[in-house]
Design a protein around this motif. Structure first.
Motif, PDB file in Angstrom:
ATOM      1  N   THR A  80     -42.526  53.508 -20.061  1.00 61.48           N
ATOM      2  CA  THR A  80     -43.132  54.357 -21.073  1.00 61.48           C
ATOM      3  C   THR A  80     -43.125  53.730 -22.456  1.00 61.48           C
ATOM      4  O   THR A  80     -42.255  52.924 -22.765  1.00 61.48           O
ATOM      5  N   LEU A  82     -42.966  54.722 -26.579  1.00 58.49           N
ATOM      6  CA  LEU A  82     -42.377  55.807 -27.357  1.00 58.49           C
ATOM      7  C   LEU A  82     -43.395  56.930 -27.507  1.00 58.49           C
ATOM      8  O   LEU A  82     -44.593  56.691 -27.569  1.00 58.49           O
ATOM      9  N   GLY A  83     -42.915  58.161 -27.552  1.00 58.92           N
ATOM     10  CA  GLY A  83     -43.801  59.285 -27.776  1.00 58.92           C
ATOM     11  C   GLY A  83     -44.419  59.850 -26.520  1.00 58.92           C
ATOM     12  O   GLY A  83     -45.292  60.708 -26.591  1.00 58.92           O
ATOM     13  N   GLN A  85     -42.619  61.434 -24.110  1.00 59.03           N
ATOM     14  CA  GLN A  85     -41.540  62.208 -23.497  1.00 59.03           C
ATOM     15  C   GLN A  85     -42.043  63.321 -22.582  1.00 59.03           C
ATOM     16  O   GLN A  85     -41.499  63.534 -21.507  1.00 59.03           O
ATOM     17  N   THR A 101     -38.026  52.699 -21.618  1.00 60.16           N
ATOM     18  CA  THR A 101     -38.973  52.699 -22.734  1.00 60.16           C
ATOM     19  C   THR A 101     -39.224  51.278 -23.221  1.00 60.16           C
ATOM     20  O   THR A 101     -38.289  50.497 -23.400  1.00 60.16           O
TER      21      THR A 101
END
Length: 119
Positions: A80, A82-83, A85, A101
């Motif tokens: 993933t 960031l951001g 979630q 991440t």
């Protein structure tokens, strides 16, 4: 030899993650879309999968939603940015085992892999 399916639309990420797994003694297979990931998972049933979230054709989340109902034992690690979630939570609720991440290094990824494989 353990097997991994590295799923990412970015060549750089497929190469970097694939090389980490090669160093750890894995046979590496790659896919560039979620759709390819679903097809290859069926054929190969690898020991572990790294799955990018954002890809063309089919997202990593959609691929998880197709793989897990048919292969509940699948060990999928979401990759993933960031951001993301909310998407990570949904992926975990749908059966992904863990996430990492970007950017990450081989030590961080190895810890997640060893944990999932019970090494």
């Amino acid at each position: 030899m353990p097997t991994v399916l590295v799923v990412d639309d970015a060549l750089f990420m497929r190469t970097a993650v694939g090389n980490m797994f090669k160093e750890w003694g894995f046979e590496v297979n790659v896919a560039t879309t979620g759709k390819e990931a679903v097809e290859l998972y069926e054929q190969l049933q690898p020991d572990i999968v790294t799955m990018d979230i954002t890809m063309p054709v089919m997202s990593g989340l959609e691929a998880v939603k197709q793989i897990i109902p048919r292969f509940p034992e699948a060990k999928i690690i979401m990759i993933t940015a960031l951001g993301q979630q909310r998407i990570i939570v949904e992926a975990l609720e749908n059966g992904a085992k863990d996430f990492i991440t970007k950017p990450f290094d081989s030590t961080q990824l190895k810890m997640v892999v060893d944990n999932i494989l019970g090494v």
